[in-house]
Design an enzyme around this catalytic site. Structure first.
Site, PDB file in Angstrom:
ATOM      1  N   LYS A   2      91.924 -17.466  94.958  1.00  0.00           N
ATOM      2  CA  LYS A   2      92.244 -16.057  94.692  1.00  0.00           C
ATOM      3  C   LYS A   2      93.702 -15.887  94.282  1.00  0.00           C
ATOM      4  CE  LYS A   2      93.480 -12.148  97.665  1.00  0.00           C
ATOM      5  NZ  LYS A   2      94.849 -12.543  98.011  1.00  0.00           N
ATOM      6  N   ASN A   3      94.614 -16.487  95.052  1.00  0.00           N
ATOM      7  CA  ASN A   3      96.023 -16.215  94.785  1.00  0.00           C
ATOM      8  C   ASN A   3      96.541 -16.904  93.522  1.00  0.00           C
ATOM      9  OD1 ASN A   3      96.123 -14.440  96.862  1.00  0.00           O
ATOM     10  ND2 ASN A   3      97.063 -15.843  98.334  1.00  0.00           N
ATOM     11  N   ARG A  29      97.400  -5.761  95.331  1.00  0.00           N
ATOM     12  CA  ARG A  29      98.764  -6.212  95.610  1.00  0.00           C
ATOM     13  C   ARG A  29      99.336  -6.963  94.390  1.00  0.00           C
ATOM     14  NH1 ARG A  29     103.270  -5.553  98.193  1.00  0.00           N
ATOM     15  NH2 ARG A  29     104.471  -7.450  98.244  1.00  0.00           N
ATOM     16  N   CYS A  31      96.499  -5.458 100.487  1.00  0.00           N
ATOM     17  CA  CYS A  31      96.553  -5.620 101.942  1.00  0.00           C
ATOM     18  C   CYS A  31      97.952  -5.293 102.453  1.00  0.00           C
ATOM     19  CB  CYS A  31      96.188  -7.053 102.324  1.00  0.00           C
ATOM     20  SG  CYS A  31      94.435  -7.386 102.233  1.00  0.00           S
ATOM     21  N   ARG A  79     105.813  -4.868 102.515  1.00  0.00           N
ATOM     22  CA  ARG A  79     105.973  -6.083 101.710  1.00  0.00           C
ATOM     23  C   ARG A  79     106.877  -5.756 100.514  1.00  0.00           C
ATOM     24  NH1 ARG A  79      99.943  -8.162 100.868  1.00  0.00           N
ATOM     25  NH2 ARG A  79     100.943 -10.074 100.129  1.00  0.00           N
ATOM     26  N   ASP A  90     111.860  -6.623  96.285  1.00  0.00           N
ATOM     27  CA  ASP A  90     113.247  -6.625  95.803  1.00  0.00           C
ATOM     28  C   ASP A  90     113.622  -7.913  95.077  1.00  0.00           C
ATOM     29  OD1 ASP A  90     112.921  -7.482  98.665  1.00  0.00           O
ATOM     30  OD2 ASP A  90     114.958  -8.207  98.352  1.00  0.00           O
ATOM     31  N   ASP A 105      98.365 -17.016 105.798  1.00  0.00           N
ATOM     32  CA  ASP A 105      97.032 -16.456 105.524  1.00  0.00           C
ATOM     33  C   ASP A 105      95.956 -17.040 106.447  1.00  0.00           C
ATOM     34  OD1 ASP A 105      98.192 -14.998 103.541  1.00  0.00           O
ATOM     35  OD2 ASP A 105      97.651 -16.387 101.943  1.00  0.00           O
ATOM     36  N   ARG A 159      87.637  -8.772  98.937  1.00  0.00           N
ATOM     37  CA  ARG A 159      88.753  -9.002  98.023  1.00  0.00           C
ATOM     38  C   ARG A 159      89.039 -10.491  97.860  1.00  0.00           C
ATOM     39  NH1 ARG A 159      93.921  -6.887  99.637  1.00  0.00           N
ATOM     40  NH2 ARG A 159      94.305  -8.035  97.752  1.00  0.00           N
TER      41      ARG A 159
END
Ligand code: EPU
Length: 425
Positions: A22-23, A92, A116, A121, A124, A304, A396
């Site tokens: 997923k990521n 996200r 999420c 989170r 910056d 995670d 998700r």
């Protein structure tokens, strides 16, 4: 609205296939818009985040064709339209549109990302990177406008080794003028996956996977075909579930190197883990030792997997201490586990977990990995039925979760929530 129903008490047994990460997927899909010809992504996970991302690209004018685990993205007709609201708020990782659009068009206007929100989170470091590349950032009522006449390579030191900032800066810098160096870059395998795709598109990137990444800007990126790495978090979740249910599960289509931290901690507890080339077999045992566990950036233990691991540690004989050094307040699963009979105390960024039998209950997932923790808890909570609401979070990130669990012998099904009160449990 739906809820997951799980009747616990059965050990998981058999083989589970792990999908693409997923990521990685949520970064590779926006990365594809840096090319003006077709990019083909294989081994895509079947999850709602991917679905939402493909709809977002279509709203920008890309053509997206999805067939089983493949996605073809043609961004030749893409426009940089402002997207302050709508689907970007669901995701996200919509922040990757900033780097990708900036790299391609020199401008992007995107609403603040959703997804999420288990704790604040900040982004910056992403902004610091864009500014270093010469972009101006205007915060306009919660949406962010980023403009650059010409992106120019720069040396950027990240204050925290952020996965998102590292990838976002890489995306923008691929088409900047000159060299960019990212220092204190994140080293997660998903960074290497994104760099591999970008290089196949014609980018020049060295050092991905180390703390120093060098990018030589190029004028043009072209199409290519890329296969996404296996999802190490999904794999780790099934490893934990196998151990928690005292089952025997072979987790297939994985890169065992990506799972070293979870393998080591499971072995420390007394779980048997057998590594093969592209699979890992996890054999649960009757008794588990308590452990100390620190969630860290890669190659440390993944934050995670911290929530699913909390559930497993309730099965150890004694007191375990789990500390999250990445997200210090990522403990929204804990009050739900307490409802199931767990004995857990939060102290600062640590959870102190005492071994305890869990019982079925009505619980609510408030983020993706908290959901995974509750699913595992439900699988071991006696032989009563646990009802888990907030299933949309679990959808998700877990490809075919129920199908996979059923194949492994679990008693799991989905029901529609008809009663509003069920939602507020
Ligand atoms: N941080 C800052 N400023 C920034 C960016 C991050 O202070 O500009 C801090 C965060 O608050 C956090 C730490 O740095 O304490 C690490 O955050 P990071 O930026 O690495 O997280 P992310 O890129 O937003 C990705 C994954 C998360 C995963 C983290 C950490 C994606 C889409 N998300 O988030 O995955 O927890 O890295 O590994 O890649 C999940 O899959 O459930 C998930 C939340």
């Amino acid at each position: 609205m739906e809820k997951l129903m799980i009747r616990g008490g059965k050990p998981l047994n058999g083989v589970v296939q792990i999908s693409g990460a997923k990521n990685s997927a949520v970064a590779l899909i926006p990365a594809a818009i840096l090319s003006d010809s077709e990019v083909i992504l294989d081994n895509l996970p079947n999850i709602s985040d991917v679905e939402v991302y493909s709809e977002i690209l279509e709203e920008f004018g890309a053509t997206v064709v999805r067939k089983q685990d493949q996605m073809r993205i043609d961004a030749s007709q893409l426009r940089s339209v402002a997207m302050p609201n709508g689907k970007v708020k669901l995701l996200r990782a919509s922040y990757y549109l900033m780097g990708a659009l900036l790299g391609r068009f020199g401008e992007a206007t995107i609403g603040m990302p959703g997804g999420c929100n288990f704790e604040p989170r900040p982004i910056d470091q992403h902004m610091k990177g864009f500014e270093a590349l010469g972009a101006e950032i205007i915060n306009d009522h919660g949406s962010i406008k980023i403009i650059a006449k010409q992106l120019v390579g720069a040396k950027i030191y990240l204050d925290v080794a952020s996965v998102g900032a590292t990838i976002n800066i890489m995306l923008a810098a691929t088409r900047a003028k000159g060299s960019t160096i990212i220092e204190n870059a994140a080293k997660e395998p998903e960074i290497i996956d994104v760099a591999t795709l970008l290089c196949a598109m014609g980018a020049v990137i060295k050092g991905a996977g180390t703390e120093t990444i060098r990018i030589e800007g190029v004028q043009h990126l072209h199409g290519c075909r890329h296969s996404i790495i296996p999802d190490r978090i999904q794999a780790g979740t099934y490893m934990i579930a196998a151990a928690a249910t005292r089952g025997d599960v072979t987790i297939d289509n994985v890169i065992p190197k990506h799972l070293e931290a979870i393998t080591a901690k499971l072995e420390e507890m007394g779980v048997e883990v057998i590594e093969q080339d592209e699979s890992i077999r996890v054999i649960g045992k009757k008794r588990y030792e308590p452990i100390d566990l620190k969630a860290l950036v890669y190659p440390g233990f993944a934050t995670d997997l911290q929530s699913p691991m909390t559930t497993l540690l309730t099965q150890a004989e004694g007191v375990s201490i789990l500390t999250d050094y990445v997200y210090g307040t990522r403990f929204k699963h804990v009050p739900e586990l307490l409802r199931m009979g767990a004995n857990i105390r939060i102290e600062g960024r640590s959870a102190i977990i005492e071994g305890k039998k869990l019982n079925a209950a009505k619980v609510r997932a408030t983020d993706l990995r908290a959901g995974a923790a509750l699913v595992i808890a439900a699988l071991i909570a006696g032989d009563d039925v646990t009802e888990i609401s907030g299933v949309e979070y679990i959808d998700r990130g877990y490809d075919d979760l129920e199908k996979n669990l059923r194949r492994l012998g679990a008693n799991v099904w989905r029901e529609h929530i008809v009663d509003e009160l069920a939602e507020t449990c």
